[in-house]
Design an enzyme around this catalytic site. Sequence first.
Site, mmCIF file in Angstrom:
data_model
loop_
_atom_site.group_PDB
_atom_site.id
_atom_site.type_symbol
_atom_site.label_atom_id
_atom_site.label_comp_id
_atom_site.label_asym_id
_atom_site.label_seq_id
_atom_site.Cartn_x
_atom_site.Cartn_y
_atom_site.Cartn_z
ATOM 1 N N ASP A 49 47.493 86.621 43.489
ATOM 2 C CA ASP A 49 46.683 87.738 43.960
ATOM 3 C C ASP A 49 46.521 87.658 45.478
ATOM 4 O O ASP A 49 46.509 86.549 46.043
ATOM 5 C CB ASP A 49 45.302 87.718 43.309
ATOM 6 C CG ASP A 49 45.363 87.962 41.807
ATOM 7 O OD1 ASP A 49 46.149 88.823 41.383
ATOM 8 O OD2 ASP A 49 44.623 87.290 41.066
ATOM 9 N N TYR A 77 45.473 75.439 38.767
ATOM 10 C CA TYR A 77 44.684 76.200 39.732
ATOM 11 C C TYR A 77 43.337 75.522 39.964
ATOM 12 O O TYR A 77 42.792 74.880 39.065
ATOM 13 C CB TYR A 77 44.388 77.609 39.219
ATOM 14 C CG TYR A 77 45.580 78.508 39.051
ATOM 15 C CD1 TYR A 77 45.985 79.365 40.079
ATOM 16 C CD2 TYR A 77 46.293 78.535 37.855
ATOM 17 C CE1 TYR A 77 47.066 80.214 39.921
ATOM 18 C CE2 TYR A 77 47.380 79.383 37.687
ATOM 19 C CZ TYR A 77 47.761 80.216 38.722
ATOM 20 O OH TYR A 77 48.835 81.049 38.553
ATOM 21 N N ASP A 91 37.363 89.808 41.138
ATOM 22 C CA ASP A 91 37.530 88.991 42.333
ATOM 23 C C ASP A 91 36.663 89.553 43.456
ATOM 24 O O ASP A 91 35.986 90.575 43.270
ATOM 25 C CB ASP A 91 39.017 88.916 42.733
ATOM 26 C CG ASP A 91 39.611 90.276 43.085
ATOM 27 O OD1 ASP A 91 38.886 91.127 43.642
ATOM 28 O OD2 ASP A 91 40.796 90.505 42.821
ATOM 29 N N ARG A 183 41.332 84.954 36.761
ATOM 30 C CA ARG A 183 40.258 85.939 36.917
ATOM 31 C C ARG A 183 39.669 86.329 35.569
ATOM 32 O O ARG A 183 38.453 86.475 35.413
ATOM 33 C CB ARG A 183 40.778 87.186 37.638
ATOM 34 C CG ARG A 183 40.977 87.006 39.124
ATOM 35 C CD ARG A 183 41.420 88.308 39.752
ATOM 36 N NE ARG A 183 42.764 88.702 39.367
ATOM 37 C CZ ARG A 183 43.186 89.960 39.257
ATOM 38 N NH1 ARG A 183 42.351 90.963 39.457
ATOM 39 N NH2 ARG A 183 44.439 90.231 38.938
#
Length: 222
Positions: A49, A77, A91, A183
């Site tokens: 992203d 991550y 986000d 997310r």
Amino acid sequence: MGYNIDMEEIIFVDKPSGMSSFGAVARVRRLLSEREGHKVKVGHTGTLDPFATGLLILLAGKATKKAPELTKKDKVYEATIRLGAISSTCDPEGEITINDDAPQFTLDEIDVVARQFVGEIEQTPPAFSAIKINGQRAYRLARAGKEVEMPKRKVQIYSIDVLEYHAPYLKIRTHVGSGTYIRTLAEDLGRALGCGAYTTELRRTKIADYDITKVPLFELPV
């Protein structure tokens, strides 16, 4: 510039926040095309992203044949999650709504709920994503104000480790299979806790055995 790109070599990039994965591809393509004197094919092996940072693997020329194999690799991550609030895009770039009545949690309470997401789970990817719906990118439809029905998918989450918790911010490290949206994981975690949540920071540190602290990183041209 980090190191010289070999046309048969994988290109490792530490993508900065604010740049799209396609933007990173375009910069490397321009650089290589100018150097080689002809248009060079460049692709990536899984988007990040725009707000996210971290390891992005690019492939150029004949190396692009490796894309299907690398795209399916597991990833690691590190994410910072804001509890007690939701975002229209999951986000920091979306419309934020704060839940003033959100409760406080202990680290143990968060850890117990987080463990519920380890294993094979079902996710609904965010509408603001690069997934194609009827030939169009979902995020383009969402930005146009169109209702986007995202199909659910099964994903694999191998581990979720709570690194820090300073209310309302939670930092986790998670090892996931291909196609997992962090997310969405954050949003689902907030829903399970009953307070709402969205991802404020996201960094990809590893793809398969490629660790961002150990691979030779190529500095993206301006």
